[in-house]
Design an enzyme around this catalytic site. Structure first.
Site, short mmCIF file in Angstrom:
data_model
loop_
_atom_site.label_atom_id
_atom_site.label_comp_id
_atom_site.label_asym_id
_atom_site.label_seq_id
_atom_site.Cartn_x
_atom_site.Cartn_y
_atom_site.Cartn_z
N LEU A 313 -51.56 -81.04 -37.03
CA LEU A 313 -50.79 -79.81 -36.84
C LEU A 313 -50.12 -79.82 -35.47
CD1 LEU A 313 -53.18 -77.11 -38.34
CD2 LEU A 313 -51.44 -78.50 -39.48
N ASP A 355 -57.72 -80.34 -35.83
CA ASP A 355 -56.54 -79.93 -36.59
C ASP A 355 -55.94 -81.14 -37.31
OD1 ASP A 355 -55.66 -81.24 -34.35
OD2 ASP A 355 -54.02 -79.88 -33.90
#
Length: 834
Positions: A313, A355
């Site tokens: 991300l 992430d």
């Protein structure tokens, strides 16, 4: 009594205790006189005690610590009268023969007395010979029926359900546990066919196989699903035995079963914990690796490419820093859920880091289809998520690689590395896009091949090294074994962990060559230690490639014979869960064959994989090693403590020895000793060392005195361990906040911290003996924490200037108080119950 001949008279040197319960002094004197030898002061082969009531008889037996073999019982006593006296006597003395003495010559009364549990019935005033004969034969009958009485008690009190049937399956008897498990009362079950429990989850072939084995072997055991009276299906472990007569004909079947519903549920929970990410509920790294390996195997067999995606991300760290971890977690969950809806049911999406996500897309009809799917994943990740009234959004960068490839030896770890490299290209290209692994693949393959070649030369030129880390029994102060850990000094200089280079040789024949070198070197070092007087074993880690070879046992024997001075029992082979599960049947056979020669096996990294009951049952390994990642945080992480305690429970249930790996401090060793773990390994004992330093170290080593003073915590004290860890976790969280490692402090309100909630939920009962002191110290440590947080937030002090001494002092006093008052309260409860 002559134990070889139950009909023989009692020997004079084997006296038996008789208890006469008679409230009439004259009758009591006469009965005792009848039992005395002529001219002697004691009974013929008997020691006689006299009491005037049932209660007095019980008190006399307890005070003088004897259990009468026979009781001469008057029916009319101060605390009981009539036939009920026999039953009351049985309550006090369930294992003694009872001879009723009464002044009434009533045959109906005789029948009632025998029915109530008496062995014989005599009318007072009879002859001396009759009395002695009655006592003798009552003892004989009582002893001959002892086995029957024991069998009845076992049948009645067994925790397992027991069902006895005729050969045609008609139920003739069941025990109380049967009724508790199935819901059918004894009256409801008797006379019906055992098929009333059938769940229909097993097909006809299952039952045909069961009956064939019963017919040929007279025994069957296995796991089966049955049905309770209310219709609920439940799993059980069932063992059926055929009872035959002297002619070999089956007369009855006895079925014993245990309800394993709770074990199945626990197994499912453990598997869920082991395979899924707790935050997003996506697959974790281990499950993803397993799914990828399966997909690669299908691709090799049936063709059709698969794709591996690596997503990271963009901008998540900034949101996490500005909005806080809670908001970050909610964002991660929302993004994960959206991306998962894009994929097919056959695809696997996993979270493998903060992430970072990976996906395996198997059975592709065309590689071009990945472009559309990847774009939809990026769109799903980029849609804003409203959290606490604020819209938050991130983007994702994605790398894609495919399998199969030109290099047939490429493995799943290399595929992930390729996808990861492509993801970084996407970030460098501007983010919120994907890149395919392509241009640098050949370069990576050549680099990998070069590293493999250098490693092969290191094996052949003996340039590798073994470092040994001891495994010790801290209670006994004994060195049990030394684990051989491979290093490649020439390659890296600083001797990194094997994880740095072993993945590079996967998929080649190098793991087998390395195993050959490790086994040869370790056995040579073991022989040298023994020549210098070190009494210890050696343990080695072998690759799945060696363990799965068909001639593994022959290969191992060949090496053992080269060192006849070493006992095979001094060698332990450590097997990881993933290696063992790759071919469970073969691994079980290998272990059994090696065990017959004395070689030991240990289940390494326990708790990081399946840790299932069927897995433990199938593998005859003598030892389990709790993975270091759980031991490392056992003092300050309740989940890790629960994992360690669960592993310890499994070890005890399956009668395995257990070792805690990764013990890095004296405090960890003390805590593990309280749990009942005495065998440990880690830097708190010694760091891995060269072979030529082992003997000198062994002569100097002694366990920390604190370890040897610790005692295993009893079951009733186990909640105190969790209470201590809850508090330690709070203190460690506070310190991380003060050091700037955490953005927010732990709960500062004493009633809201995890220990405070535990205290309110029932822990106060365990600490009742010192609740005021516990509350005072709990409040004190929170006040100190509040003051330190205030100083930190007001920026009056930097992290280096904050004084933690008062916090540490009060925390230590608080922990000591928990144990002191908790054990004191448990002792008081135990005393009152006794």
């Amino acid at each position: 009594m002559n134990i070889n001949n139950p009909d023989a008279a009692p020997q004079k040197d084997a006296e038996q205790h008789l208890l006469l319960i008679e409230d009439d002094p004259g009758d009591a004197h006469l009965i005792q006189w009848y039992l005395r030898e002529r001219g002697e002061g004691k009974a013929a082969g008997y020691t006689i005690k006299h009491a005037t009531s049932l209660r007095a008889g019980a008190d006399l037996a307890a005070a003088e610590a004897f259990e009468p073999e026979a009781i001469l019982l008057d029916l009319n006593l101060p605390d009981s009268s009539g036939i009920d006296t026999v039953g009351h006597c049985r309550d006090y003395f369930p294992d003694s023969a009872v001879v009723v003495l009464t002044g009434l010559d009533d045959y109906e009364l005789v029948d009632q007395a025998i029915e109530a549990g008496a062995e014989d019935y005599l009318v007072k005033g009879g002859s001396q010979a009759e009395l002695r004969k009655a006592v003798r034969f009552a003892l004989l009958r009582h002893r001959r029926e002892a086995e029957t009485r024991l069998a009845r008690r076992v049948f009645r009190h067994a925790r397992e359900g027991i069902m006895v049937t005729e050969p045609n399956g008609r139920i003739v008897d069941v025990n109380p546990a049967f009724s508790r498990i199935t819901g059918y009362t004894r009256d409801e079950a008797i006379g019906r066919n055992a098929s009333l429990l059938r769940s229909e989850k097993q097909g006809p072939a299952f039952y045909q196989s069961m009956w064939r084995r019963l017919a040929h072997e007279g025994y069957w055991e296995g796991e089966i699903w049955n049905r309770r009276k209310d219709g609920e299906h439940y799993p059980e472990i069932l063992a059926i035995s055929a009872v035959t007569d002297s002619g070999g004909r089956t007369r009855q079947y006895i079925g014993m079963f245990t309800d394993i519903t709770l074990q199945k549920q626990q197994q499912q929970r453990l598997e869920r914990m082991a395979h899924y990410d707790a935050l997003t509920n996506l697959a974790n790294r281990d499950l993803f690796s397993d799914r990828l390996a399966q997909a690669m195997a299908r691709t090799r067999r049936h063709g059709g490419p698969l794709a591996v995606l690596y997503l990271d991300l963009d901008g998540f760290k900034q949101i996490n820093d500005e909005q806080g971890h809670d908001a970050g977690d909610m964002l991660l969950r929302a993004v994960a859920e959206r991306m998962a809806t894009v994929l097919r049911d056959t695809d696997t999406l996993a979270r493998i880091g903060g992430d970072e996500f990976t996906a395996v897309i198997p059975d592709l009809a065309d590689r071009k289809l990945v472009a559309d799917l990847t774009n939809r994943l990026l769109e799903a990740a980029a849609r804003p998520v409203e959290i606490n009234g604020t819209p938050l959004s991130v983007t994702a960068s994605c790398g894609v690689t495919f399998f199969p490839q030109t290099d047939q030896s490429v493995c799943q770890y290399q595929l992930l590395r390729q996808a990861d490299q492509a993801m970084y290209q996407a970030k460098q290209a501007g983010r919120n896009q994907y890149c395919l692994f392509d241009e640098e693949r050949d370069q990576l393959a050549r680099s990998l091949q070069a590293r493999r070649q250098r490693f092969s030369e290191a094996i052949e030129m003996d340039r590798l090294a073994l470092r040994y880390q001891p495994e010790v029994h801290i209670g006994q102060g004994r060195i049990i074994s030394l684990e051989a850990l491979v290093r490649w000094p020439e390659q890296f200089g600083e001797e990194p962990l094997p994880e740095s280079f072993l993945p590079d040789i996967a998929g080649t024949d190098l793991p087998s060559k390395l195993d050959e070198w490790i086994l040869r070197s370790a056995l040579t070092d073991l022989a040298e230690w023994r020549r210098h007087g070190l009494d210890a074993g050696v343990s080695i880690n072998l690759s799945s490639q060696s363990l799965q070879r068909t001639n593994f046992f022959v290969w191992l024997q060949r090496h053992l014979r080269r060192h006849p001075e070493n006992s095979a029992a001094r060698l332990t082979i450590e097997v990881s869960e993933s290696d063992a599960l790759s071919d469970l049947t073969h691994m079980s056979e290998v272990m059994a064959a090696c065990a017959n020669e004395g070689v030991n096996f240990a289940l390494d990294n326990f708790g990081t994989g399946y840790s299932s009951l069927s897995y433990l049952r199938a593998l005859p390994a003598r030892k389990m090693k709790i993975d270091a990642r759980f031991t490392r945080n056992v003092l300050a992480n309740v989940d890790d403590l629960a994992t360690v305690e669960g592993a310890l429970g499994l070890a005890r249930a399956f009668r395995r020895n257990i070792t805690a790996d990764g013990v890095a401090s004296v405090e960890q060793g003390r805590f593990l000793s309280r749990l009942g773990i005495q065998v440990v390994q880690g830097d708190a004992i010694a760091a891995p060392m060269p072979a030529d330093q082992v003997v000198e170290w062994g002569t100097r080593w002694a366990p920390d005195p604190d370890w040897q003073r610790e005692q295993r915590v009893q079951t009733e004290h186990r909640p105190l361990l969790f209470a201590e860890v809850e508090h330690r976790a709070w203190v460690e969280g506070l310190k991380r906040y003060l050091d700037g490692e955490e953005e927010t402090p732990p709960k500062l309100n004493p009633a809201h911290c995890r220990f405070g909630r535990w205290l309110q939920a029932g822990g106060s009962r365990m600490l009742a003996a010192g609740l005021d002191e516990i509350n005072r110290l709990h409040l004190a440590v929170h006040r100190v924490g509040e003051r330190l947080v205030e100083q930190r937030q007001a920026r009056r002090l930097s992290p280096d200037e904050i004084d933690l001494s008062e916090l540490n002092t009060i925390s230590d006093r608080f922990i000591r108080a928990i144990w002191s008052y908790g054990q004191q309260q448990a002792a008081q409860i135990g005393s009152s119950q006794a």
